[in-house]
Design a protein around this motif. Structure first.
Motif, PDB file in Angstrom:
ATOM      1  N   TYR A 108       0.843  -1.201   0.000  1.00 19.38           N
ATOM      2  CA  TYR A 108       0.000   0.000   0.000  1.00 19.38           C
ATOM      3  C   TYR A 108       0.880   1.254   0.000  1.00 19.38           C
ATOM      4  O   TYR A 108       0.647   2.192  -0.764  1.00 19.38           O
ATOM      5  N   PHE A 109       1.905   1.246   0.855  1.00 13.55           N
ATOM      6  CA  PHE A 109       2.813   2.403   0.927  1.00 13.55           C
ATOM      7  C   PHE A 109       3.489   2.675  -0.421  1.00 13.55           C
ATOM      8  O   PHE A 109       3.912   3.803  -0.695  1.00 13.55           O
ATOM      9  N   GLU A 149       2.300   3.237  -3.058  1.00 15.11           N
ATOM     10  CA  GLU A 149       1.590   4.246  -3.849  1.00 15.11           C
ATOM     11  C   GLU A 149       2.370   5.573  -3.868  1.00 15.11           C
ATOM     12  O   GLU A 149       2.186   6.391  -4.761  1.00 15.11           O
ATOM     13  N   LEU A 150       3.223   5.784  -2.870  1.00 22.64           N
ATOM     14  CA  LEU A 150       3.977   7.043  -2.822  1.00 22.64           C
ATOM     15  C   LEU A 150       4.905   7.190  -4.031  1.00 22.64           C
ATOM     16  O   LEU A 150       5.288   8.299  -4.391  1.00 22.64           O
ATOM     17  N   THR A 167       8.282  13.872  -6.466  1.00 22.41           N
ATOM     18  CA  THR A 167       8.853  14.688  -5.390  1.00 22.41           C
ATOM     19  C   THR A 167      10.200  15.267  -5.805  1.00 22.41           C
ATOM     20  O   THR A 167      11.015  15.644  -4.963  1.00 22.41           O
ATOM     21  N   LYS A 182      -4.785  12.106  -0.963  1.00 21.67           N
ATOM     22  CA  LYS A 182      -4.794  10.659  -1.187  1.00 21.67           C
ATOM     23  C   LYS A 182      -3.538   9.989  -0.612  1.00 21.67           C
ATOM     24  O   LYS A 182      -3.582   8.838  -0.192  1.00 21.67           O
ATOM     25  N   TYR A 183      -2.411  10.724  -0.627  1.00 18.78           N
ATOM     26  CA  TYR A 183      -1.147  10.116  -0.218  1.00 18.78           C
ATOM     27  C   TYR A 183      -0.822  10.338   1.256  1.00 18.78           C
ATOM     28  O   TYR A 183       0.190   9.866   1.757  1.00 18.78           O
ATOM     29  N   LEU A 239      -2.167   9.219   3.947  1.00 16.51           N
ATOM     30  CA  LEU A 239      -2.220   8.045   4.807  1.00 16.51           C
ATOM     31  C   LEU A 239      -0.884   7.281   4.815  1.00 16.51           C
ATOM     32  O   LEU A 239      -0.342   6.978   5.879  1.00 16.51           O
ATOM     33  N   SER A 240      -0.376   7.023   3.617  1.00 12.92           N
ATOM     34  CA  SER A 240       0.906   6.306   3.538  1.00 12.92           C
ATOM     35  C   SER A 240       2.021   7.128   4.162  1.00 12.92           C
ATOM     36  O   SER A 240       2.847   6.611   4.919  1.00 12.92           O
ATOM     37  N   ALA A 241       2.054   8.433   3.806  1.00  8.37           N
ATOM     38  CA  ALA A 241       3.117   9.293   4.350  1.00  8.37           C
ATOM     39  C   ALA A 241       3.041   9.306   5.870  1.00  8.37           C
ATOM     40  O   ALA A 241       4.046   9.147   6.565  1.00  8.37           O
ATOM     41  N   TYR A 274       1.707   7.089   7.979  1.00  8.81           N
ATOM     42  CA  TYR A 274       2.060   5.832   8.645  1.00  8.81           C
ATOM     43  C   TYR A 274       3.557   5.549   8.581  1.00  8.81           C
ATOM     44  O   TYR A 274       4.144   5.059   9.537  1.00  8.81           O
ATOM     45  N   VAL A 280       6.593  13.935   0.636  1.00  8.83           N
ATOM     46  CA  VAL A 280       5.146  13.998   0.385  1.00  8.83           C
ATOM     47  C   VAL A 280       4.481  14.856   1.463  1.00  8.83           C
ATOM     48  O   VAL A 280       3.546  15.619   1.199  1.00  8.83           O
ATOM     49  N   ARG A 281       5.031  14.784   2.673  1.00  9.12           N
ATOM     50  CA  ARG A 281       4.510  15.616   3.751  1.00  9.12           C
ATOM     51  C   ARG A 281       4.606  17.105   3.372  1.00  9.12           C
ATOM     52  O   ARG A 281       3.696  17.883   3.647  1.00  9.12           O
ATOM     53  N   LEU A 338       4.441  18.330   0.400  1.00 10.47           N
ATOM     54  CA  LEU A 338       3.392  18.618  -0.593  1.00 10.47           C
ATOM     55  C   LEU A 338       2.025  18.763   0.082  1.00 10.47           C
ATOM     56  O   LEU A 338       1.217  19.621  -0.299  1.00 10.47           O
ATOM     57  N   LEU A 366      -6.970   2.704   7.130  1.00 11.70           N
ATOM     58  CA  LEU A 366      -7.709   3.499   6.140  1.00 11.70           C
ATOM     59  C   LEU A 366      -8.770   4.375   6.790  1.00 11.70           C
ATOM     60  O   LEU A 366      -9.189   5.386   6.224  1.00 11.70           O
ATOM     61  N   LEU A 412       0.056  15.900   9.588  1.00  9.69           N
ATOM     62  CA  LEU A 412       1.217  16.092   8.709  1.00  9.69           C
ATOM     63  C   LEU A 412       1.483  17.574   8.502  1.00  9.69           C
ATOM     64  O   LEU A 412       2.628  18.000   8.419  1.00  9.69           O
TER      65      LEU A 412
END
Lengths: 96, 473, 505
Positions: A36-37, A39-40, A45, B291-292, B294-296, B298, B368-369, B371, B410, B420
């Protein structure tokens, strides 16, 4: 993809004893989360700086004063939660 | 029960703090919610007596407050709902505890939580799950589930939680109370047992925005022991005006996305329209990187957690297994002391920081954080506050998601971007679905708690969701 | 030109404890724990209790900048702390707060006396970090059934000074270490005498092999021995056709050998990341102001001593090689002038202070200073040295008397406030020295006694007298010797010679 060897290595790095059963149990869930991660990777970036601190704070100091920000505990207080102690020391296992 | 600070003040004035404290203790004693890990009956009564005899004039004089079990309390066991901290009694008070004590508050007990604040349901506690006061078959949300359930269940008028990725707002939403995650740095974290330092803040719970602002006034402010604590004390209670005329609300479409319950979406929109009727305007804003988040979130949280939780090795405090060589003992103590979810996050965090993966996961997440933070900065160029659902759905059933960690993660989709970006957000009740509360969050600019408190207060003054109480407790 | 036949390359990492600070690096605990019980100088922060947070000591940052500047480093625009994650029982948080990217200062150098004259050793970086606690074993580390932990040392401010591999022999490495200690001493940031104040890790390689990192070196003398052993070991490996692998080795101080530590335990991955609880520092603007406050450093002082006092470079080097001796020397010069209203010949003073007093103390292995609480005192109050030199100048005493007196001063406690002489009183330094000589019957003899001795010498040594009269100048020496013998050395030789000449016509 976290392999069984990876899991053993990170288990060692984080000092978590993992039984074979644990490893079986953890592997698929860890991998689905890592997937899942992934997706980053979609995010561009290029040229983006990482944000370590969310506020632009700099130069926060304390003065060199005994008891200024924190005061020392007594030896009894320091050892009050120690599972094992001896002669004012914390008692840890043998080294070798 | 469910008395406001003002009502309690009158009752203490007419009677005593001791009576009030004992009433709450009785209520906790007969509760089936499992909101508390430790009830500090003896010290609470002693403190109440002291207040009764001492003529304390603090704003919370004699008023009971419940504290999440990851906030250090001198002389009161603090476990983070983890086996590894069994028996740990901190020899010092967290900054917020010092503040509460100075204001005359009575610490009534320590509330249940997801182990080390890692969870969205308060089911990972070593001391068993806390139950939702509105439906005891359901979760109270997490990780500050005990603090939210205590206030919603009338077991404490006020409480403190901590919010790393939604841990105050989620249970506030599920339990139908008000909960605030302040701007990063507004409340000192000194004494808060870290899960993810760069993301978390202590935050209060109350049954009304007025009471929330009152306790927030007490616990916020600069602390020299927390290098990230900011020095800009304001009086938040004075910001509470029943007026949103000219307020420009931003509505981020990304927060009403796939997976959002229809009833939730409808309730939040109704709330926006209510505020519109009261003189606010609203506009849609784009937050493309949501959208991103959550991953960032965690990855960052787990990475920091893997380091923060390394100190629990059984040498200075907590449980200890039989001694072998030190490597083995450390590994065995930690294997015996931590629960499954905590171990999972330590392992993933260790992996994300390890050689070869650091840039791919940890560093990427931090970029990503940036952004996501920029999304907020852009949005706040045009609007004063943002309004969005707190949680995509109302409280789910106990056991429903606990075996599927990813689906549980999720659930945090709408709360984590706020951490974030470090901005403040308040969750207040804005509707019900099948008898379960629905929460909305009002999000503000850095340090603009005044705007979100005023918006939430105005909404409350013109609606009655916050006056509803669970029955059959 | 030094050829370095084995291609030895040595780089050193020196940990300097900034123990002159009042408090530890991240908390308000006192650094003055050396005489106190274990775990009595700890707080939630340095004990790593859950929920505690670090706050950087401003003075520690200033001290680090001082050291950086003294080693000709660039102080970075922006500096930051990182977590170095690893488990060890002495590390209460299971990570060490240290620096990684953006160390406080880097790219410096220091000039040492190398194998072939002046030699430049480049400094890669000097960075701040916290000290772990102290482990105590019953017997040796490998036999002890348990481990005791004292966290009093935990959180002490350390500065790690990392050199490039620019040293070509253990001797050069030792010179570098001495120089480093000398500079640190002048900067007044660390008391090197305290236990554990300076610790060394050495990276060593020779041509044809990879480098070994030697840990657990607790003294400078140990460092030199460890390096000598390691070079021989590596040469032997290569000579036998083996391969010198990159590894960490442990120095066994008792056996003076290094031992391989290769094992699973050494499979480190420190997972560095910025410490979220400490904000970055922008302190490059401080450097110019701190530079202004830097004291005169050893090299500068040595040059000044040569120029200002005209003393030999050897004397200047020796005196400035230890801050206390340089200070003592200048204190004596100043006191002398204050006391007697005339300048003391600096070369004369340098010879007596360096060659006699310092030489004697080095021989005895004693220190010029001692401490009472936090106050440092000279072990020989300077008034005594001033008075001895004064007597020498006035020829009141002989050289042998002077040497005797310096030794006597070292035999007795003659330092500190309690033994400070009081001028123009029975407790004056002059009085003490005279009484001492008198008691021992060593007081210099003059006048009649010397005259009588000279007359006797002439009578008893007719041959020498005859030789002298016959033009053998050297024969006079025998007569002077006879006078000295008769006066048991208490006469002044030059005076005796003059009297003899007079009497011999």
């Amino acid at each position: 993809m976290i392999t069984k060897e990876d899991l053993e290595h990170i288990g060692w790095l984080s000092r978590l004893e993992l039984s074979d059963e644990d490893k079986e149990k953890y592997s698929p869930k860890l991998n689905s989360i890592l997937d899942y991660f992934g997706e980053l990777n979609e995010v561009d970036t290029e040229g983006v700086e990482p944000t370590y601190h969310v506020l632009p704070l700099y130069n926060v100091f304390r003065e060199d004063e005994v008891g200024g920000t924190t005061t020392s505990l007594t030896q009894d207080e320091a050892l009050s939660n120690a599972p094992r102690k001896q002669d004012g020391f914390f008692k840890a296992p043998r080294m070798m | 029960m469910w008395a406001s600070i003002n009502e309690l003040r009158e009752r203490i004035h007419a009677g005593s703090s001791e009576e009030v404290v004992c009433e709450y203790l009785d209520r906790i004693g007969s509760s089936k919610l499992n909101a508390f890990v430790t009830v500090a009956a003896e010290s609470a009564i002693a403190r109440a007596k002291e207040i009764d005899s001492g003529g304390h004039d603090g704003v919370l004089a004699g008023i009971p407050v419940a504290i999440k079990d990851n906030i250090s309390t001198k002389g009161i066991r603090t476990t983070c709902s983890s086996n590894i901290l069994t028996g740990y009694v901190p020899p010092y008070d967290a900054h917020v505890i010092e503040r509460l004590k100075a204001a005359g508050a009575v610490i009534i007990g320590k509330t249940n939580m997801d182990e080390f604040a890692m969870g969205t349901s308060t089911e990972t506690s070593y001391y068993g799950a806390t139950k939702n006061p509105w439906d005891t078959d359901r979760v109270p949300g997490g990780s500050s589930g005990g603090s939210a359930a205590a206030v919603a269940g009338g077991e404490a008028p006020l409480s403190l939680g901590s919010d790393t990725g939604g841990s105050v707002r989620c249970p506030a939403s599920f339990c139908g109370v008000a909960g605030l995650k302040p701007t990063y740095g507004v409340i000192s974290r000194y004494g808060l047992i870290s899960y993810a330092n760069s993301l978390e803040q202590i935050g209060p719970f109350a049954t009304s925005v007025r009471d929330l602002a009152a306790i927030f006034d007490v616990v916020s402010g600069h602390d020299l022991r927390d290098s990230t604590s900011v020095d800009r004390k304001t009086n938040y209670s004075s910001a509470l005006e029943n007026d949103v005329k000219g307020l420009n609300i931003g509505v981020p479409a990304e927060y009403f996305g796939e997976g959002t319950d229809e009833a939730v979406e409808k309730s939040v929109w109704n709330a926006i329209h209510t505020l519109e009727d009261l003189g606010a305007t609203w506009t849609e804003v784009k937050m493309p990187h949501t959208k991103y988040a959550l991953s960032a979130y965690y990855i960052i949280a787990m990475s920091e957690a893997s380091s923060n939780l390394a100190r629990f090795d059984g040498m200075r405090y907590g449980i200890r297994t039989e001694d072998s060589n030190w490597h083995t003992t450390f590994s065995q103590v930690r294997a015996a002391g931590f629960g499954e979810e905590v171990k999972r996050r330590i392992l993933l965090g260790t992996y994300a920081l390890s050689a070869g993966y650091h840039d791919k996961y940890y560093l990427k997440a931090l970029k990503v954080r940036t952004l996501i933070k920029q999304d907020f900065e852009r949005a706040f160029n045009d609007v004063d506050v943002l309004i969005a659902p707190t949680m995509p759905y109302p409280a789910f059933k106990l056991g429903e998601k606990i075996d599927d960690p990813l689906s549980l993660y999720l659930a945090d989709v709408d709360t984590v971007p706020i951490n974030l970006a470090g901005v403040p957000s308040i969750s207040i009740p804005c509707g019900f679905s099948d008898g379960l509360p629905i929460g909305m969050q009002v999000i503000g600019k850095h340090f603009d708690e005044a705007a979100i408190l005023r918006t939430a207060y105005t909404f409350e003054e013109n609606t009655d969701y916050h006056t509803k109480r669970p029955e059959g407790l | 030109m030094y050829e370095n036949p084995d291609g030895v390359m040595i780089g050193l990492e020196v940990h300097v404890q900034l123990n002159k600070l009042k408090t530890k690096i991240f908390c308000g605990c006192s650094t003055d724990y050396h005489n106190d019980p274990p775990n009595s100088h700890v707080c939630p922060v340095c004990l790593g209790l859950p929920g505690s947070m670090p706050v950087i000591n401003k003075k520690a940052v200033e001290a680090a900048i001082k050291v950086g500047l003294a080693f000709n480093c660039t102080v970075e625009e922006r500096t930051q702390f990182y977590r170095k994650n690893y488990f060890y029982p002495d590390l209460p948080k299971a990570f060490q707060i240290t620096q990684y990217d953006f160390p406080i200062s880097s790219n410096g150098y220091v000039i040492i006396e190398g194998e072939d004259g002046e030699h430049k050793v480049r400094i890669n970086r000097a960075h701040m970090e916290e000290d772990p606690g102290r482990l105590v074993h019953e017997g040796t580390i490998d036999k002890s059934k348990y481990t005791l932990i004292d966290y009093n040392r935990s959180g002490m401010a350390l500065l790690e000074i990392v050199s490039e591999p620019d040293m070509r022999s253990p001797k050069e490495a030792r010179r570098y270490l001495d120089k480093l200690r000398n500079i640190i001493e002048y900067l007044d940031v660390s008391d090197a005498d305290l236990e554990g104040a300076m610790r060394v890790d050495a990276n060593i390689s020779i041509m044809g092999g990879q480098r070994a990192e030697i840990k657990n070196i607790s003294s400078f003398k140990g460092a030199e021995r460890a390096m000598l052993f390691e070079i021989v070991r590596q040469k032997n490996v290569l000579r036998r056709g083996g391969v010198v692998v990159q590894e960490t080795r442990h120095f066994d101080e008792a056996r003076e050998i290094t031992l391989s530590m290769r094992s699973k335990e050494e499979a480190h991955d420190y997972r560095y990341f910025p410490e979220p609880d400490l904000v970055p520092l922008k302190i490059s603007g401080w450097a110019p102001a701190i530079k202004e406050t830097l004291p005169e450093l050893p090299d500068a002082r040595r040059m000044r001593f040569v120029e200002q006092y005209g003393i030999t470079d050897d004397h200047a080097k020796s005196l400035t090689g230890e801050l206390v001796w340089a200070n003592y020397y200048e204190d004596v010069l100043k006191s002398y002038e204050n006391e007697y209203g005339e300048k003391l010949d600096p070369k004369f003073a340098a010879a007596w202070i360096n060659d006699t007093l310092k030489g004697e103390m080095n021989y005895r292995g004693t220190s010029l200073t001692f401490k009472v609480g936090s106050v440092t005192h000279y072990a020989v109050n300077k008034e005594y040295t001033v008075a001895i030199i004064r007597f020498l100048n006035l020829k009141t005493i002989t050289k042998n008397n002077a040497i005797y007196l310096f030794r006597k001063l070292l035999d007795e406690p003659k330092g500190g406030d309690y033994y400070r002489p009081v001028r123009n009183s029975p407790d004056s330094a002059e009085n003490y020295l005279m009484l001492t000589l008198e008691k021992e019957g060593l007081l210099k003899v003059e006048g009649d006694i010397v005259e009588t001795a000279a007359e006797e010498a002439i009578t008893e040594n007719p041959q020498s007298v005859a030789d002298y009269r016959a033009g053998k100048e050297k024969a006079l020496n025998a007569l002077v010797g006879a006078v000295m013998k008769k006066t048991r050395g208490r006469a002044d030789a030059r005076t005796a010679r003059e009297i003899l000449l007079e009497k011999l016509g």
